[in-house]
Structure formats: C-alpha cells, structure tokens
Write an enzyme that holds these catalytic residues in place. Structure first.
Site, PDB file in Angstrom:
ATOM      1  N   ASP A  36       0.854  -1.195   0.000  1.00 50.70           N
ATOM      2  CA  ASP A  36       0.000   0.000   0.000  1.00 50.70           C
ATOM      3  C   ASP A  36       0.887   1.241   0.000  1.00 50.70           C
ATOM      4  O   ASP A  36       2.048   1.193   0.416  1.00 50.70           O
ATOM      5  CB  ASP A  36      -0.905  -0.005   1.246  1.00 50.70           C
ATOM      6  CG  ASP A  36      -2.180   0.803   1.056  1.00 50.70           C
ATOM      7  OD1 ASP A  36      -3.271   0.201   1.088  1.00 50.70           O
ATOM      8  OD2 ASP A  36      -2.085   2.040   0.868  1.00 50.70           O
ATOM      9  N   TYR A 154     -14.246   5.739 -13.795  1.00 49.45           N
ATOM     10  CA  TYR A 154     -14.141   4.620 -12.851  1.00 49.45           C
ATOM     11  C   TYR A 154     -14.870   3.397 -13.409  1.00 49.45           C
ATOM     12  O   TYR A 154     -14.329   2.273 -13.405  1.00 49.45           O
ATOM     13  CB  TYR A 154     -14.746   5.057 -11.503  1.00 49.45           C
ATOM     14  CG  TYR A 154     -14.741   4.027 -10.410  1.00 49.45           C
ATOM     15  CD1 TYR A 154     -13.610   3.805  -9.631  1.00 49.45           C
ATOM     16  CD2 TYR A 154     -15.896   3.283 -10.121  1.00 49.45           C
ATOM     17  CE1 TYR A 154     -13.629   2.863  -8.602  1.00 49.45           C
ATOM     18  CE2 TYR A 154     -15.917   2.355  -9.096  1.00 49.45           C
ATOM     19  CZ  TYR A 154     -14.786   2.141  -8.336  1.00 49.45           C
ATOM     20  OH  TYR A 154     -14.796   1.220  -7.320  1.00 49.45           O
ATOM     21  N   LYS A 158     -13.208  -0.244 -14.364  1.00 49.59           N
ATOM     22  CA  LYS A 158     -13.668  -1.499 -13.751  1.00 49.59           C
ATOM     23  C   LYS A 158     -14.217  -2.469 -14.804  1.00 49.59           C
ATOM     24  O   LYS A 158     -14.035  -3.687 -14.688  1.00 49.59           O
ATOM     25  CB  LYS A 158     -14.708  -1.207 -12.664  1.00 49.59           C
ATOM     26  CG  LYS A 158     -14.152  -0.392 -11.489  1.00 49.59           C
ATOM     27  CD  LYS A 158     -13.014  -1.109 -10.791  1.00 49.59           C
ATOM     28  CE  LYS A 158     -12.589  -0.424  -9.495  1.00 49.59           C
ATOM     29  NZ  LYS A 158     -11.495  -1.131  -8.822  1.00 49.59           N
TER      30      LYS A 158
HETATM   31  N1  LIG Z   1     -16.007   0.730  -1.297  1.00 52.39           N
HETATM   32  C1  LIG Z   1     -16.818   0.419  -2.313  1.00 52.39           C
HETATM   33  O1  LIG Z   1     -18.022   0.698  -2.293  1.00 52.39           O
HETATM   34  C2  LIG Z   1     -16.282  -0.295  -3.510  1.00 52.39           C
HETATM   35  C3  LIG Z   1     -17.196  -0.837  -4.422  1.00 52.39           C
HETATM   36  C4  LIG Z   1     -16.715  -1.501  -5.527  1.00 52.39           C
HETATM   37  C5  LIG Z   1     -15.367  -1.626  -5.725  1.00 52.39           C
HETATM   38  N2  LIG Z   1     -14.497  -1.080  -4.835  1.00 52.39           N
HETATM   39  C6  LIG Z   1     -13.085  -1.226  -5.089  1.00 52.39           C
HETATM   40  O2  LIG Z   1     -12.510  -1.904  -4.002  1.00 52.39           O
HETATM   41  C7  LIG Z   1     -11.127  -1.580  -3.918  1.00 52.39           C
HETATM   42  C8  LIG Z   1     -10.790  -1.178  -2.491  1.00 52.39           C
HETATM   43  O3  LIG Z   1     -11.521  -0.012  -2.192  1.00 52.39           O
HETATM   44  P1  LIG Z   1     -11.916   0.414  -0.712  1.00 52.39           P
HETATM   45  O4  LIG Z   1     -13.321   0.850  -0.784  1.00 52.39           O
HETATM   46  O5  LIG Z   1     -11.515  -0.626   0.255  1.00 52.39           O
HETATM   47  O6  LIG Z   1     -11.037   1.742  -0.590  1.00 52.39           O
HETATM   48  P2  LIG Z   1     -10.024   2.269   0.537  1.00 52.39           P
HETATM   49  O7  LIG Z   1      -9.745   3.680   0.145  1.00 52.39           O
HETATM   50  O8  LIG Z   1     -10.526   1.973   1.884  1.00 52.39           O
HETATM   51  O9  LIG Z   1      -8.728   1.369   0.260  1.00 52.39           O
HETATM   52  C9  LIG Z   1      -7.988   1.476  -0.905  1.00 52.39           C
HETATM   53  C10 LIG Z   1      -6.535   1.293  -0.549  1.00 52.39           C
HETATM   54  O10 LIG Z   1      -5.785   1.345  -1.776  1.00 52.39           O
HETATM   55  C11 LIG Z   1      -4.612   2.067  -1.524  1.00 52.39           C
HETATM   56  N3  LIG Z   1      -4.079   2.623  -2.762  1.00 52.39           N
HETATM   57  C12 LIG Z   1      -4.618   3.585  -3.538  1.00 52.39           C
HETATM   58  N4  LIG Z   1      -3.800   3.861  -4.565  1.00 52.39           N
HETATM   59  C13 LIG Z   1      -2.731   3.038  -4.436  1.00 52.39           C
HETATM   60  C14 LIG Z   1      -1.548   2.854  -5.199  1.00 52.39           C
HETATM   61  N5  LIG Z   1      -1.294   3.584  -6.304  1.00 52.39           N
HETATM   62  N6  LIG Z   1      -0.663   1.928  -4.795  1.00 52.39           N
HETATM   63  C15 LIG Z   1      -0.885   1.184  -3.675  1.00 52.39           C
HETATM   64  N7  LIG Z   1      -1.989   1.329  -2.912  1.00 52.39           N
HETATM   65  C16 LIG Z   1      -2.900   2.259  -3.296  1.00 52.39           C
HETATM   66  C17 LIG Z   1      -5.043   3.160  -0.558  1.00 52.39           C
HETATM   67  O11 LIG Z   1      -3.929   3.728   0.119  1.00 52.39           O
HETATM   68  C18 LIG Z   1      -5.990   2.420   0.346  1.00 52.39           C
HETATM   69  O12 LIG Z   1      -5.313   1.856   1.461  1.00 52.39           O
HETATM   70  C19 LIG Z   1     -10.896  -0.496  -4.961  1.00 52.39           C
HETATM   71  O13 LIG Z   1     -10.376  -1.075  -6.140  1.00 52.39           O
HETATM   72  C20 LIG Z   1     -12.283   0.034  -5.214  1.00 52.39           C
HETATM   73  O14 LIG Z   1     -12.407   0.620  -6.488  1.00 52.39           O
HETATM   74  C21 LIG Z   1     -14.921  -0.419  -3.728  1.00 52.39           C
END
Ligand SMILES: NC(=O)c1ccc[n+]([C@@H]2O[C@H](COP(=O)([O-])OP(=O)(O)OC[C@H]3O[C@@H](n4cnc5c(N)ncnc54)[C@H](O)[C@@H]3O)[C@@H](O)[C@H]2O)c1
Length: 259
Positions: A36, A154, A158
């Site tokens: 991360d 986005y 995806k």
């Molecule tokens: N939360 C939702 O509703 C949701 C829904 C569908 C998909 N997602 C996807 O799930 C995944 C996780 O999202 P989340 O909601 O847990 O978000 P979050 O922000 O809680 O966690 C994302 C993590 O990714 C890390 N990150 C971002 N850019 C980075 C990089 N360049 N290199 C390394 N680490 C990096 C951040 O520091 C963070 O710790 C993402 O791909 C997001 O698009 C989330």
C-alpha cells in the site's frame, strides 16, 4: 485452493476491503504481504494480524510503478517462500468534480491504478506463479457491470478489469493459474465515506444507496473465489442480498475454462 500455508499479496491492503481480506486470509492460515501507499495503516494492519497469531509483512508500494509492483510480489517469495495468491485490490475513484470537469491527471490516475496496475500485477505474478500455479483475484465493481453515471471513468476502468479477467483466463488456466474478479456494490470503506461526504457537500445525495455492504462481505466473496477451483475468468457480483456469479460472455469458439 486451501489458503492455509499459502503466501498472498494484497494491494491496497491497509484499508477497507483490502484490509478485511488480509485479516481474513491471515486468520485462515495464509501469510500475507500488504502492499500500500499508506505506511502507517499498513504497519498497523500487520501488527493486528500478528497480534492474532497470523503472519504478515508490509511493503510501501505504488501499484502503478513497475519496480514497486515487482518488489511487492518478490517479497512474498523471499519472506513466505512463494507467491500463491495475488489480490489486485488497490483503487481510487475520480470523485468530485467528476469527469469531464475533473483535471485530466486525476482521471488518468484512476485508469492507471484501477486498470493498468491490475494488468501490471498480473504480468509479474504470472512469471512467478507459472511453475506451480496460483490464484489471482482482481477487484472490479458493479460500476464495471452496469452504466455508472456518477463516475464514467471509474466505470470504464472497472469494466476493463472484468474483460481483462475473462480474456486472460484461458492463457492463465493453461499454466494452472486461475484469474477471477469480484464486483462489489457499495461498501462501507474510507473511499466510500469520502465520496458520500463530498456528495452531501455538493448537494448530490440522490445516488447514495440505503443499503451498504460491510468490507467483511467482500472478503468472504474473495475467499470463495480463491477456494473454488472450478472458477476461471468469472466475475462475482456482491450485493447486500448476497453474491451472484455473472454470466460473462465467451467469444465464439473460445473456451474460457481449459480442459
Ligand atoms: N467501497 C466500495 O463501495 C467499492 C465498491 C466496488 C469496488 N471497490 C473497489 O474496491 C477496492 C478497495 O476499495 P476500498 O473501498 O476498500 O477503498 P479504501 O480507500 O478503503 O482502500 C484502498 C486502498 O488502496 C490504496 N491505494 C490507492 N492507490 C494506491 C496505489 N497507487 N498503490 C498502492 N496502494 C494504493 C489506498 O492507500 C488504500 O489503502 C478499490 O479497487 C475500489 O475501487 C470499492
């Protein structure tokens, strides 16, 4: 695949879905590398896993950087003896102002992290896994399955992850690597909380859903994709009502699952 005794790398493992999955895999006996950008939360996650008797390591890595992407995977080999599981999960959204008002560098960064870094991670993982096989899970989103007017870039990233996953699967399956993706609905994570607060400030509350998933529900879905050896190139949608495998199309004459 039984995750007990296996070595996993989870990108974006310091927060939200990635952290919940790291904790679940470690609780089931996997050793987990958390990659991360955010060191403090990554180290804290490792400490929490170790305090529960699990094995984990943190590496500060930007998944869009070639060297970082390779190093995070090599850490699993060096520290935990191999690379069995890669969970490409790190992601960001464009946020507000949305496309096309957002700065060009902002939405390009979304494509780099959410799509290109997934492709990069699979590139390096394939050569490390190839001798004995492994499992790759990519985080897509319901935003990649259906029109997503709140954040079209986005959604496109995806959708790209979903197509990349099922397009890569036949090549990977021949090498005993299973590639699948998870498509969560809205999950209660810092990413979403930031988005909801920004939408409220902008008076755009119409798109905020009433039912929001817990990160643990996505971790369970990811675990099911890792454990089920019959799944190749599939997309698992996760809604509050439960998970559902999507019938992703196969090209005429091309079998996704290899005999
Ligand atoms: N939360 C939702 O509703 C949701 C829904 C569908 C998909 N997602 C996807 O799930 C995944 C996780 O999202 P989340 O909601 O847990 O978000 P979050 O922000 O809680 O966690 C994302 C993590 O990714 C890390 N990150 C971002 N850019 C980075 C990089 N360049 N290199 C390394 N680490 C990096 C951040 O520091 C963070 O710790 C993402 O791909 C997001 O698009 C989330």
């Amino acid at each position: 695949m039984d995750v007990k005794g296996k070595a996993a790398v989870i990108t974006g493992g310091a927060s939200g879905i990635g952290r919940a999955t790291a904790e679940m895999l470690a609780a089931k006996g996997a050793s987990v590398v958390i990659a991360d950008l955010v060191e403090a939360q990554g180290v804290e996650t490792v400490k929490a896993i170790e305090a529960s008797g699990g094995h984990a390591a943190f590496i500060k890595a930007d998944v869009t950087d070639e060297d970082d992407s390779r190093r995070m995977l090599e850490l699993a080999v060096d520290r935990f003896g191999g690379l069995d599981i890669l969970y490409n999960n790190a992601g960001i959204a464009v946020g507000l102002p949305g496309y096309p008002r957002a700065e060009i560098k902002r939405w390009r960064r979304v494509l780099e992290i959410d799509l290109q870094a997934v492709i990069l991670g699979c590139h390096f993982a394939a050569s490390l896994m190839e001798p004995k096989g492994g499992v790759i899970i990519n985080t897509a989103s319901m935003a990649g399955l259906y029109p997503y007017k709140e954040d079209p870039v986005y959604g496109a990233a995806k959708a790209g992850v979903i197509n990349f996953t099922y397009s890569l699967a036949p090549w990977a399956a021949k090498r005993n690597i299973r590639v699948n993706c998870v498509c969560p609905g809205v999950v209660d994570t810092p990413l979403v909380r930031r988005g909801i607060e920004a939408a409220k400030r902008a008076g755009q509350t119409a798109g905020i859903p009433a039912k929001i998933l817990h990160p643990r529900q996505i971790a369970e879905a990811v675990l099911s994709l890792i454990e089920d050896d019959s799944l190749f190139g599939r997309a698992l949608e996760v809604r509050p009502s439960g998970p559902r495998l999507i019938e992703t199309p196969e090209a005429p004459g091309v079998r996704r699952k290899q005999p």
